[in-house]
Each structure stands twice: as structure tokens, then as C-alpha cells.
Design a protein around this motif. Structure first.
Motif, PDB file in Angstrom:
ATOM      1  N   LYS A  42       0.842  -1.198   0.000  1.00  0.00           N
ATOM      2  CA  LYS A  42       0.000   0.000   0.000  1.00  0.00           C
ATOM      3  C   LYS A  42       0.880   1.252   0.000  1.00  0.00           C
ATOM      4  O   LYS A  42       0.655   2.182  -0.777  1.00  0.00           O
ATOM      5  CB  LYS A  42      -0.923  -0.006   1.217  1.00  0.00           C
ATOM      6  N   HIS A  46       1.309   4.129  -3.067  1.00  0.00           N
ATOM      7  CA  HIS A  46       1.196   5.573  -2.870  1.00  0.00           C
ATOM      8  C   HIS A  46       2.456   6.294  -3.359  1.00  0.00           C
ATOM      9  O   HIS A  46       2.365   7.352  -3.990  1.00  0.00           O
ATOM     10  CB  HIS A  46       0.935   5.897  -1.396  1.00  0.00           C
ATOM     11  N   PRO A  78      -5.922   9.358  -0.278  1.00  0.00           N
ATOM     12  CA  PRO A  78      -6.343   7.953  -0.222  1.00  0.00           C
ATOM     13  C   PRO A  78      -6.720   7.424  -1.607  1.00  0.00           C
ATOM     14  O   PRO A  78      -7.358   8.122  -2.397  1.00  0.00           O
ATOM     15  CB  PRO A  78      -7.566   7.977   0.699  1.00  0.00           C
ATOM     16  N   PRO A  80      -8.503   4.267  -3.997  1.00  0.00           N
ATOM     17  CA  PRO A  80      -9.647   3.350  -3.857  1.00  0.00           C
ATOM     18  C   PRO A  80      -9.338   2.014  -3.175  1.00  0.00           C
ATOM     19  O   PRO A  80     -10.123   1.557  -2.353  1.00  0.00           O
ATOM     20  CB  PRO A  80     -10.132   3.152  -5.294  1.00  0.00           C
ATOM     21  N   ASP A  82      -7.215   1.381  -0.836  1.00  0.00           N
ATOM     22  CA  ASP A  82      -6.652   1.544   0.510  1.00  0.00           C
ATOM     23  C   ASP A  82      -7.457   0.815   1.584  1.00  0.00           C
ATOM     24  O   ASP A  82      -6.900   0.070   2.392  1.00  0.00           O
ATOM     25  CB  ASP A  82      -6.545   3.021   0.895  1.00  0.00           C
ATOM     26  N   ALA A  83      -8.753   1.053   1.625  1.00  0.00           N
ATOM     27  CA  ALA A  83      -9.584   0.471   2.685  1.00  0.00           C
ATOM     28  C   ALA A  83      -9.556  -1.051   2.625  1.00  0.00           C
ATOM     29  O   ALA A  83      -9.455  -1.714   3.669  1.00  0.00           O
ATOM     30  CB  ALA A  83     -11.016   0.982   2.575  1.00  0.00           C
ATOM     31  N   LYS A  84      -9.596  -1.615   1.427  1.00  0.00           N
ATOM     32  CA  LYS A  84      -9.562  -3.072   1.305  1.00  0.00           C
ATOM     33  C   LYS A  84      -8.214  -3.636   1.738  1.00  0.00           C
ATOM     34  O   LYS A  84      -8.147  -4.676   2.382  1.00  0.00           O
ATOM     35  CB  LYS A  84      -9.868  -3.507  -0.130  1.00  0.00           C
ATOM     36  N   VAL A  86      -6.071  -2.321   3.911  1.00  0.00           N
ATOM     37  CA  VAL A  86      -5.957  -2.224   5.366  1.00  0.00           C
ATOM     38  C   VAL A  86      -6.862  -3.258   6.033  1.00  0.00           C
ATOM     39  O   VAL A  86      -6.454  -3.931   6.979  1.00  0.00           O
ATOM     40  CB  VAL A  86      -6.280  -0.790   5.854  1.00  0.00           C
ATOM     41  N   ALA A  87      -8.086  -3.402   5.528  1.00  0.00           N
ATOM     42  CA  ALA A  87      -9.016  -4.386   6.110  1.00  0.00           C
ATOM     43  C   ALA A  87      -8.456  -5.802   5.986  1.00  0.00           C
ATOM     44  O   ALA A  87      -8.545  -6.594   6.928  1.00  0.00           O
ATOM     45  CB  ALA A  87     -10.384  -4.288   5.436  1.00  0.00           C
ATOM     46  N   ARG A  90      -5.504  -6.119   8.521  1.00  0.00           N
ATOM     47  CA  ARG A  90      -6.013  -6.215   9.892  1.00  0.00           C
ATOM     48  C   ARG A  90      -6.741  -7.533  10.118  1.00  0.00           C
ATOM     49  O   ARG A  90      -6.633  -8.133  11.188  1.00  0.00           O
ATOM     50  CB  ARG A  90      -6.936  -5.030  10.220  1.00  0.00           C
ATOM     51  N   THR A 123      -1.065   5.056  16.613  1.00  0.00           N
ATOM     52  CA  THR A 123      -2.231   5.863  16.253  1.00  0.00           C
ATOM     53  C   THR A 123      -2.770   6.610  17.466  1.00  0.00           C
ATOM     54  O   THR A 123      -3.075   7.802  17.387  1.00  0.00           O
ATOM     55  CB  THR A 123      -3.333   4.957  15.652  1.00  0.00           C
TER      56      THR A 123
END
Length: 147
Positions: A42, A46, A78, A80, A82-84, A86-87, A90, A123
Motif C-alpha cells: 500500500k 502511494h 487515499p 480506492p 486503501d480500505a480493502k 488495510v481491512a 487487519r 495511532t
């Protein structure tokens, strides 16, 4: 937890993941490595987008400042996937922690737990420092945990 996971993987794969006690420890380490690879990928994606933006700025006659601005802007917006990404990372880490728990392992030696805890700690500390920069009374939103 297994009900949530089987929304994304088959029940058979979930069951196989937890089979054989001896292999669960190695699987946690493998999940931790894969999660880190996804998060590294990721960051690399970027950086690539930023480099392309800087290159385009240079082609269009932008000076070094314009190129640096384009690089940083493009690299930090961000994307598109990114969220997938990271999910997925995690989810791998949480599954690794669960493997360690089922195995009866000490969580301080569970690589998935260590990686997840370090990231979440960074964080939280960043949020505390940002709150302190604005107004120290905002620090009340971060009560100390009782020991």
C-alpha cells in the motif's frame, strides 16, 4: 468471530486454518508477514502514484517545488484500494491473534498481536499529541487505563 470470517472465506478454509496445534504458531507468523507485505505494498503504491505525479509535473514544465507538491499531494490522497488493503491486513492480524489464543500462546510473543498493538499504539499516541497541540484540556478525552 468465525461467523464474521466465513462471510469472506469458506468454512472449510477457516476450519483448516485452525487444525493441528503445531502448525497454528507458524500460521500466525505467516499471517503477520502477509499483513506486513500488504501494508508495505500500500505504501509503495502511494509512492508510485506520487512519483508519477511529479514526473508529469516535470513534463509540463513544473519546477522542483511544483514537482514536490505534486508528489506529496498524490502520494497522500487515499486511493480506492486503501480500505480493502488495510481491512485485509487487519483481518490477517486478528486471525493470527485468534490462532495464538486458541493455541494458548503468550500474546506478547504473538507476532500478529505485536504488530497490531504497535500500530494501534502509534495511532493513539499521535491522537494524544495532536490533542495536546490544540488544547491541553482535550487530553481529558484520553483517560489513563486503570492497572
Amino acid at each position: 468471530m468465525s461467523e464474521r470470517a466465513t462471510e469472506y472465506v469458506t468454512e472449510e478454509v477457516w476450519r483448516q486454518l485452525f487444525s493441528r496445534r503445531r502448525r497454528r504458531r507458524r500460521r500466525c507468523k505467516g499471517l503477520a508477514r502477509l499483513a506486513e507485505a500488504i501494508l508495505t505494498g500500500k505504501r509503495m503504491l502511494h509512492n508510485l502514484v506520487g512519483a508519477i505525479a511529479a514526473w508529469l509535473a516535470s513534463l509540463l514544465g513544473g519546477d522542483r517545488v511544483v514537482q514536490a507538491f505534486a508528489r506529496q499531494l498524490a502520494a497522500n490522497i487515499p486511493l480506492p484500494p486503501d480500505a480493502k488493503m488495510v481491512a485485509a491486513a487487519r483481518g490477517l492480524q486478528v486471525t493470527g491473534v485468534l490462532l495464538c489464543l486458541v493455541n494458548g500462546d503468550d500474546l506478547t510473543r504473538c507476532q500478529c498481536f505485536i504488530d497490531l498493538a504497535l500500530e494501534e499504539t502509534k495511532t493513539q499516541v499521535k491522537k494524544i499529541l495532536l490533542a495536546a497541540l490544540e488544547d491541553w484540556t482535550a487530553l481529558a478525552h484520553f483517560p489513563a487505563t486503570s492497572r
